[in-house]
Design a protein around this motif. Structure first.
Motif, PDB file in Angstrom:
ATOM      1  N   PHE A  38      28.048  29.214 -15.361  1.00 48.29           N
ATOM      2  CA  PHE A  38      27.704  29.177 -14.044  1.00 48.29           C
ATOM      3  C   PHE A  38      27.874  30.398 -13.353  1.00 48.29           C
ATOM      4  N   LEU A  39      28.648  31.292 -13.694  1.00 49.38           N
ATOM      5  CA  LEU A  39      28.817  32.993 -13.549  1.00 49.38           C
ATOM      6  C   LEU A  39      27.631  33.375 -13.696  1.00 49.38           C
ATOM      7  N   GLY A  40      27.077  33.202 -14.804  1.00 52.21           N
ATOM      8  CA  GLY A  40      25.841  34.149 -15.146  1.00 52.21           C
ATOM      9  C   GLY A  40      24.675  33.459 -14.277  1.00 52.21           C
ATOM     10  N   PHE A  41      24.588  32.179 -13.849  1.00 53.54           N
ATOM     11  CA  PHE A  41      23.908  31.579 -12.889  1.00 53.54           C
ATOM     12  C   PHE A  41      23.876  32.246 -11.558  1.00 53.54           C
TER      13      PHE A  41
ATOM     14  N   PHE B  30      21.206  23.709 -12.269  1.00 60.17           N
ATOM     15  CA  PHE B  30      22.275  23.746 -13.300  1.00 60.17           C
ATOM     16  C   PHE B  30      22.963  22.677 -13.546  1.00 60.17           C
ATOM     17  N   LEU B  31      23.241  21.689 -12.736  1.00 63.03           N
ATOM     18  CA  LEU B  31      23.788  20.548 -12.926  1.00 63.03           C
ATOM     19  C   LEU B  31      23.036  19.426 -13.709  1.00 63.03           C
TER      20      LEU B  31
ATOM     21  N   GLU C 213      35.420  26.052 -20.138  1.00 60.15           N
ATOM     22  CA  GLU C 213      35.366  27.714 -20.109  1.00 60.15           C
ATOM     23  C   GLU C 213      33.860  28.262 -20.217  1.00 60.15           C
ATOM     24  N   GLN C 214      33.147  27.410 -21.206  1.00 60.38           N
ATOM     25  CA  GLN C 214      31.798  27.966 -21.601  1.00 60.38           C
ATOM     26  C   GLN C 214      30.799  27.462 -20.273  1.00 60.38           C
TER      27      GLN C 214
ATOM     28  N   ALA D 142      21.433  37.119  -7.652  1.00 63.12           N
ATOM     29  CA  ALA D 142      21.630  38.439  -6.810  1.00 63.12           C
ATOM     30  C   ALA D 142      20.500  39.440  -7.277  1.00 63.12           C
ATOM     31  N   ARG D 143      19.780  38.776  -8.364  1.00 63.46           N
ATOM     32  CA  ARG D 143      18.707  39.863  -8.878  1.00 63.46           C
ATOM     33  C   ARG D 143      17.490  39.604  -8.311  1.00 63.46           C
TER      34      ARG D 143
END
Length: 206
Positions: free
Chosen positions: A167-170, A195-196, A161-162, A175-176
């Motif tokens: 990953f979603l924040g990544f 990330f990985l 879950e964390q 997109a910014r």
């Protein structure tokens, strides 16, 4: 000579017609924003303008429906849920990132065009809150992403879950606009590699 009886195409229900009008309107709203007219939408849909007002009270209600459609997460969640878990993890995450990127792009085009042409956020009647339940949408998205990490659960440093939330924040960070002027945007593969595997090259742990 006998005339052949003409078969009429089955008529749309009000809900089907409403959905068709919204789908037709979305690209026009993304292009013209508030300046789009119901006459333009009717022409694109191949219907009379009066037909629009049989299912929408006015143009504002139609634009509200377009915003709600752009914000819908069920389609992107279905795309994430359809990603095969027998693929390598980087491939799974690349597909998920592409689906989220496409969702953010569609949403940004519609809402950005409306905002740029003078429309401000409107509240959903009777809810007291602006727009749909964003917290619930984020939770559902994290849950869908968590499923992609399940096969590697025992190898993860944190609970799935964390990891899914990180990953979603990544993905959102891609997109910014880049913080540093002139910085080259990273590819999905480069983002996933960091990330990985972290920022340090293999063997450089000092």
């Amino acid at each position: 000579m006998e005339e052949k009886a003409r078969r009429r195409a089955p008529g749309m229900s009000p809900e089907q017609r409403r959905e068709m009008i919204i789908r037709t309107a979305l690209p026009l709203v993304a292009e013209h924003g508030m300046a789009v007219t119901t006459a333009q939408i009717a022409r694109a849909a191949g219907i009379g303008e009066a037909t629009i007002f049989r299912v929408f009270a006015d143009k504002d209600e139609l634009l509200d429906a377009c915003v709600a459609e752009a914000l819908r997460t069920d389609l992107v969640l279905a795309e994430i849920g359809a990603i095969p878990l027998d693929q390598p993890l980087p491939a799974r995450l690349a597909e998920a990132a592409a689906a989220i990127d496409a969702y953010l792009a569609r949403m940004g085009l519609v809402i950005g065009a409306l905002h740029a042409t003078g429309r401000r956020e409107r509240r959903v009647p009777g809810s007291g809150e602006p727009g749909p339940d964003r917290a619930a949408a984020m939770t559902r998205t994290c849950e869908a992403l968590a499923e992609l990490f399940e096969p590697e659960r025992d190898r993860l440093r944190l609970p799935v879950e964390q990891i899914a939330s990180l990953f979603l924040g990544f993905v959102f960070s891609r997109a910014r606009p880049a913080a540093a002027p002139g910085a080259q945007p990273l590819s999905v593969e480069e983002y996933l590699d960091v990330f990985l595997h972290g920022a340090l090259k293999e063997g450089n742990t000092a």
